[in-house]
Design an enzyme around this catalytic site. Sequence first.
Site, PDB file in Angstrom:
ATOM      1  N   ALA A  67      11.138  66.652 102.384  1.00 53.86           N
ATOM      2  CA  ALA A  67      11.327  66.335 100.806  1.00 53.86           C
ATOM      3  C   ALA A  67      12.496  65.487 100.695  1.00 53.86           C
ATOM      4  O   ALA A  67      13.358  66.035 101.680  1.00 53.86           O
ATOM      5  CB  ALA A  67      11.202  67.337 100.206  1.00 53.86           C
ATOM      6  N   GLY A 112       8.333  68.832 104.358  1.00 52.05           N
ATOM      7  CA  GLY A 112       7.329  68.005 103.638  1.00 52.05           C
ATOM      8  C   GLY A 112       6.723  67.215 104.442  1.00 52.05           C
ATOM      9  O   GLY A 112       5.311  66.819 104.255  1.00 52.05           O
ATOM     10  N   GLU A 115       4.101  69.033 106.365  1.00 50.77           N
ATOM     11  CA  GLU A 115       3.046  69.555 105.121  1.00 50.77           C
ATOM     12  C   GLU A 115       2.197  68.557 105.197  1.00 50.77           C
ATOM     13  O   GLU A 115       1.020  68.481 105.002  1.00 50.77           O
ATOM     14  CB  GLU A 115       3.784  69.977 104.181  1.00 50.77           C
ATOM     15  CG  GLU A 115       4.526  71.432 104.324  1.00 50.77           C
ATOM     16  CD  GLU A 115       5.252  71.708 102.928  1.00 50.77           C
ATOM     17  OE1 GLU A 115       6.238  70.979 102.820  1.00 50.77           O
ATOM     18  OE2 GLU A 115       5.218  72.677 102.397  1.00 50.77           O
ATOM     19  N   GLU A 135      12.719  74.614 105.883  1.00 53.53           N
ATOM     20  CA  GLU A 135      13.222  75.110 104.494  1.00 53.53           C
ATOM     21  C   GLU A 135      14.205  76.064 104.474  1.00 53.53           C
ATOM     22  O   GLU A 135      15.217  75.976 103.627  1.00 53.53           O
ATOM     23  CB  GLU A 135      12.287  74.843 103.460  1.00 53.53           C
ATOM     24  CG  GLU A 135      11.506  73.684 103.209  1.00 53.53           C
ATOM     25  CD  GLU A 135      10.251  73.317 104.249  1.00 53.53           C
ATOM     26  OE1 GLU A 135      10.022  74.199 105.303  1.00 53.53           O
ATOM     27  OE2 GLU A 135       9.461  72.748 103.906  1.00 53.53           O
TER      28      GLU A 135
HETATM   29  N1  COA Z   1      16.104  63.842 102.575  1.00 48.02           N
HETATM   30  C1  COA Z   1      16.931  62.990 102.239  1.00 48.02           C
HETATM   31  N2  COA Z   1      17.553  62.206 103.326  1.00 48.02           N
HETATM   32  C2  COA Z   1      17.392  62.644 104.716  1.00 48.02           C
HETATM   33  C3  COA Z   1      16.424  63.533 105.005  1.00 48.02           C
HETATM   34  C4  COA Z   1      15.850  64.233 104.025  1.00 48.02           C
HETATM   35  N3  COA Z   1      14.907  65.227 104.082  1.00 48.02           N
HETATM   36  N4  COA Z   1      16.647  63.648 106.155  1.00 48.02           N
HETATM   37  C5  COA Z   1      17.340  62.958 106.715  1.00 48.02           C
HETATM   38  N5  COA Z   1      17.770  62.186 105.865  1.00 48.02           N
HETATM   39  C6  COA Z   1      18.901  61.045 105.983  1.00 48.02           C
HETATM   40  C7  COA Z   1      20.205  61.657 106.186  1.00 48.02           C
HETATM   41  O1  COA Z   1      20.732  62.089 105.102  1.00 48.02           O
HETATM   42  C8  COA Z   1      20.793  60.556 106.801  1.00 48.02           C
HETATM   43  O2  COA Z   1      21.175  59.721 105.847  1.00 48.02           O
HETATM   44  P1  COA Z   1      22.779  59.038 105.704  1.00 48.02           P
HETATM   45  O3  COA Z   1      22.774  58.042 106.905  1.00 48.02           O
HETATM   46  O4  COA Z   1      22.875  58.279 104.489  1.00 48.02           O
HETATM   47  O5  COA Z   1      23.555  60.311 105.915  1.00 48.02           O
HETATM   48  C9  COA Z   1      19.617  59.727 107.245  1.00 48.02           C
HETATM   49  O6  COA Z   1      18.355  60.317 106.883  1.00 48.02           O
HETATM   50  C10 COA Z   1      19.556  59.933 108.742  1.00 48.02           C
HETATM   51  O7  COA Z   1      19.599  61.400 109.203  1.00 48.02           O
HETATM   52  P2  COA Z   1      20.570  62.131 109.995  1.00 48.02           P
HETATM   53  O8  COA Z   1      20.630  63.627 109.357  1.00 48.02           O
HETATM   54  O9  COA Z   1      21.914  61.331 109.997  1.00 48.02           O
HETATM   55  O10 COA Z   1      19.949  62.147 111.454  1.00 48.02           O
HETATM   56  P3  COA Z   1      19.979  63.165 112.342  1.00 48.02           P
HETATM   57  O11 COA Z   1      19.417  62.692 113.878  1.00 48.02           O
HETATM   58  O12 COA Z   1      21.624  63.724 112.745  1.00 48.02           O
HETATM   59  O13 COA Z   1      19.149  64.423 111.947  1.00 48.02           O
HETATM   60  C11 COA Z   1      16.955  65.323 111.590  1.00 48.02           C
HETATM   61  C12 COA Z   1      17.764  64.081 111.907  1.00 48.02           C
HETATM   62  C13 COA Z   1      15.756  65.200 110.837  1.00 48.02           C
HETATM   63  C14 COA Z   1      17.194  66.878 112.368  1.00 48.02           C
HETATM   64  C15 COA Z   1      17.997  65.745 110.191  1.00 48.02           C
HETATM   65  O14 COA Z   1      18.109  64.500 109.357  1.00 48.02           O
HETATM   66  C16 COA Z   1      17.650  66.936 109.137  1.00 48.02           C
HETATM   67  O15 COA Z   1      17.691  67.899 109.478  1.00 48.02           O
HETATM   68  N6  COA Z   1      16.855  66.521 108.114  1.00 48.02           N
HETATM   69  C17 COA Z   1      16.219  67.316 106.870  1.00 48.02           C
HETATM   70  C18 COA Z   1      15.163  68.036 107.563  1.00 48.02           C
HETATM   71  C19 COA Z   1      14.675  69.132 106.641  1.00 48.02           C
HETATM   72  O16 COA Z   1      15.344  69.999 106.278  1.00 48.02           O
HETATM   73  N7  COA Z   1      13.538  68.883 105.893  1.00 48.02           N
HETATM   74  C20 COA Z   1      12.965  69.714 105.108  1.00 48.02           C
HETATM   75  C21 COA Z   1      13.460  69.359 103.688  1.00 48.02           C
HETATM   76  S1  COA Z   1      12.683  70.310 102.391  1.00 48.02           S
END
Ligand code: COA
Length: 260
Positions: A67, A112, A115, A135
Amino acid sequence: MSYQNLLIEQDGSFLTVTINREKALNALNQQTMLELATFFGTDLPKRQDVRGVILTGAGERAFVAGADIKEFLSLEGGDGTEMAQRGHDAFFLIERAHVPVVAAIQGFALGGGCELAMACHLRIASEKAQFGQPEVNLGIIPGYGGTQRLIQYIGKTKATELMMTGDLLNAQEAYRLGLVNYVVAPGEEKAKARELLTKIATKGPLAIAHVIASVNAYFDHQTDGFAAEVANFAAVTRTADFREGAQAFIEKRAANFTGK
Ligand code: COA
């Protein structure tokens, strides 16, 4: 309807639906959720010419990274009831589609995104795919059906561990646990999905629709765990930890949870 965040392409009797927010790793914001609900609830049911759907994300890094955390802090009153319910409604439309929906997962399928993949009927993963319900790192719980469907796919033992630790599964582990149907070389996910849909399209379409309905019926329990999840998700979105978790993600720092 025209879509802002979904790309819809037709190839013979199959549609490929691509979640097209590559810069945000295809995170599901509310607009995207609305569009998924419109596509699967309104547009697809009218398309009797379509025999299958491939659902994927734009780019190579992510299917869907969850999400959209950046929208979390604007949740009205900090109550996630509507957010979770909208996600549930959209994902049930996918699960109850009259044609097979195959997720082609090239990278992260987190929160999400995991999911969403689980709401599809079949899942093809690239060797580079990663799955998880992280989460708890944000001080919340899965809110789009994950607490129910992850148990359905991989069993209570491992599902509980994953939801408590936020640990990720690689593609081979996901295959071993029964979360995905096939693991393929990077870039081959959509081709494998199409191969599977092509085989299924040789069968009776009504038979396939009734396989889907019958499989869904197996999980139609009297006790509504999905409703419990909406209530529990709403409860955690009323906490200070929820705001701290999202804020810490945005500020790229570790969260400092206080249990409040
Ligand atoms: N919501 C909003 N933005 C997200 C996102 C999410 N779930 N997941 C990634 N992004 C965005 C990041 O904020 C970043 O944006 P920015 O460039 O404006 O800062 C961009 O996508 C790239 O992500 P980044 O975190 O820089 O890449 P990474 O390779 O370092 O890490 C992940 C990748 C997937 C491990 C990391 O983005 C992450 O942990 N995301 C959240 C996953 C999560 O908790 N999902 C459940 C949500 S309920």
